[in-house]
Design a protein around this motif. Structure first.
Motif, PDB file in Angstrom:
ATOM      1  N   PHE A 180     -21.002 -24.379   1.577  1.00 37.45           N
ATOM      2  CA  PHE A 180     -19.881 -23.929   2.397  1.00 37.45           C
ATOM      3  C   PHE A 180     -18.630 -24.718   2.032  1.00 37.45           C
ATOM      4  O   PHE A 180     -18.705 -25.897   1.692  1.00 37.45           O
ATOM      5  N   THR A 181     -17.495 -24.055   2.145  1.00 36.44           N
ATOM      6  CA  THR A 181     -16.199 -24.713   1.977  1.00 36.44           C
ATOM      7  C   THR A 181     -15.569 -24.897   3.348  1.00 36.44           C
ATOM      8  O   THR A 181     -15.350 -23.916   4.070  1.00 36.44           O
ATOM      9  N   VAL A 182     -15.306 -26.130   3.716  1.00 34.91           N
ATOM     10  CA  VAL A 182     -14.732 -26.418   5.031  1.00 34.91           C
ATOM     11  C   VAL A 182     -13.252 -26.051   5.022  1.00 34.91           C
ATOM     12  O   VAL A 182     -12.487 -26.533   4.185  1.00 34.91           O
ATOM     13  N   ARG A 183     -12.859 -25.194   5.948  1.00 37.04           N
ATOM     14  CA  ARG A 183     -11.468 -24.751   6.046  1.00 37.04           C
ATOM     15  C   ARG A 183     -10.684 -25.548   7.089  1.00 37.04           C
ATOM     16  O   ARG A 183      -9.474 -25.769   6.933  1.00 37.04           O
ATOM     17  N   ALA A 184     -11.355 -25.929   8.150  1.00 33.23           N
ATOM     18  CA  ALA A 184     -10.693 -26.705   9.212  1.00 33.23           C
ATOM     19  C   ALA A 184     -11.759 -27.526   9.911  1.00 33.23           C
ATOM     20  O   ALA A 184     -12.874 -27.050  10.115  1.00 33.23           O
ATOM     21  N   GLU A 185     -11.391 -28.762  10.277  1.00 38.51           N
ATOM     22  CA  GLU A 185     -12.366 -29.623  10.931  1.00 38.51           C
ATOM     23  C   GLU A 185     -11.642 -30.736  11.652  1.00 38.51           C
ATOM     24  O   GLU A 185     -10.648 -31.270  11.154  1.00 38.51           O
ATOM     25  N   ARG A 186     -12.121 -31.071  12.827  1.00 36.45           N
ATOM     26  CA  ARG A 186     -11.585 -32.247  13.512  1.00 36.45           C
ATOM     27  C   ARG A 186     -12.729 -33.035  14.148  1.00 36.45           C
ATOM     28  O   ARG A 186     -13.707 -32.468  14.628  1.00 36.45           O
TER      29      ARG A 186
END
Length: 209
Positions: A180-186
């Motif tokens: 998977f390619t992470v697009r947004a994360e906090r």
């Protein structure tokens, strides 16, 4: 065998979830699902705590839950959901669903407790269409040596009380490893104060490569 029984945890978890809701977890659930659309598979749906937060752009939710008592709760919750929800038995490592048949997969406080997280992520990737989204909200390994030490000590008993949950599992690092390619994360702490070893959380969106 699709059932996975944790009778004590299954009785306690709805109460824990209700207390978390009072502390603000519903805002995280709403953030997790905001903008989701199309056909969704929710893996490890528990008693259906996410169901009220699905937006109208979601056309169908297939909720998979292996624990029988929690699954019965999810079936009851599905009746009041704002979108169509069907609930079925199954484990994260073997969903029993068609390949490339979902637009979105949702995991919420579940990858900490599956027996083989990389296998579970591979199975989630299999049922997502190319370009499909993985939306995840998980508690993860702490960001400081002190926190990790606390988690390691707690992990001596925590899995037996919390349905197999492992506090030191680096779920956020496993997601890109699984394709998977992470697009947004906090990352954030929830609850923000206190000695809770499960307080390091991550919330994000990744896309199937």
């Amino acid at each position: 065998m699709t059932d996975l029984r944790h009778p004590i945890f299954a009785r306690l978890y709805p109460r824990i979830a209700a207390a978390s809701a009072k502390a603000g977890v519903d805002a995280h659930r709403a953030e997790l699902l905001a903008g989701a659309s199309g056909r969704v598979v929710e893996v490890g749906a528990g008693h259906g705590a996410n169901f009220p937060h699905y937006p109208p752009q979601v056309t169908e939710v297939v909720a998979v839950e292996p624990e029988p008592r929690l699954r019965r709760g999810a079936i009851a919750a599905a009746a009041g959901a704002p979108v169509p929800v069907s609930v079925r038995p199954g484990r994260a490592e073997e969903l029993g669903l068609d390949a490339a048949s979902f637009d979105v997969a949702v995991v919420s406080l579940v990858l900490c407790s599956v027996r083989d997280p990389l296998r579970a992520l591979a199975e989630i990737r299999r049922v997502l269409r190319p370009g499909g989204e993985l939306r995840y909200y998980e508690h993860v390994r702490g960001g400081t040596p002190r926190k990790v030490r606390v988690q390691r000590y707690a992990d001596l008993v925590w899995p037996f009380l919390a349905g197999g949950c492992r506090l030191v599992r680096p779920t956020d690092a496993l997601i890109p490893r699984a394709g998977f390619t992470v697009r947004a994360e906090r990352r954030f702490e929830f609850p923000e104060s206190g000695p809770n070893p499960a307080s390091p959380h991550v919330l994000g969106v990744a896309v199937r490569d």
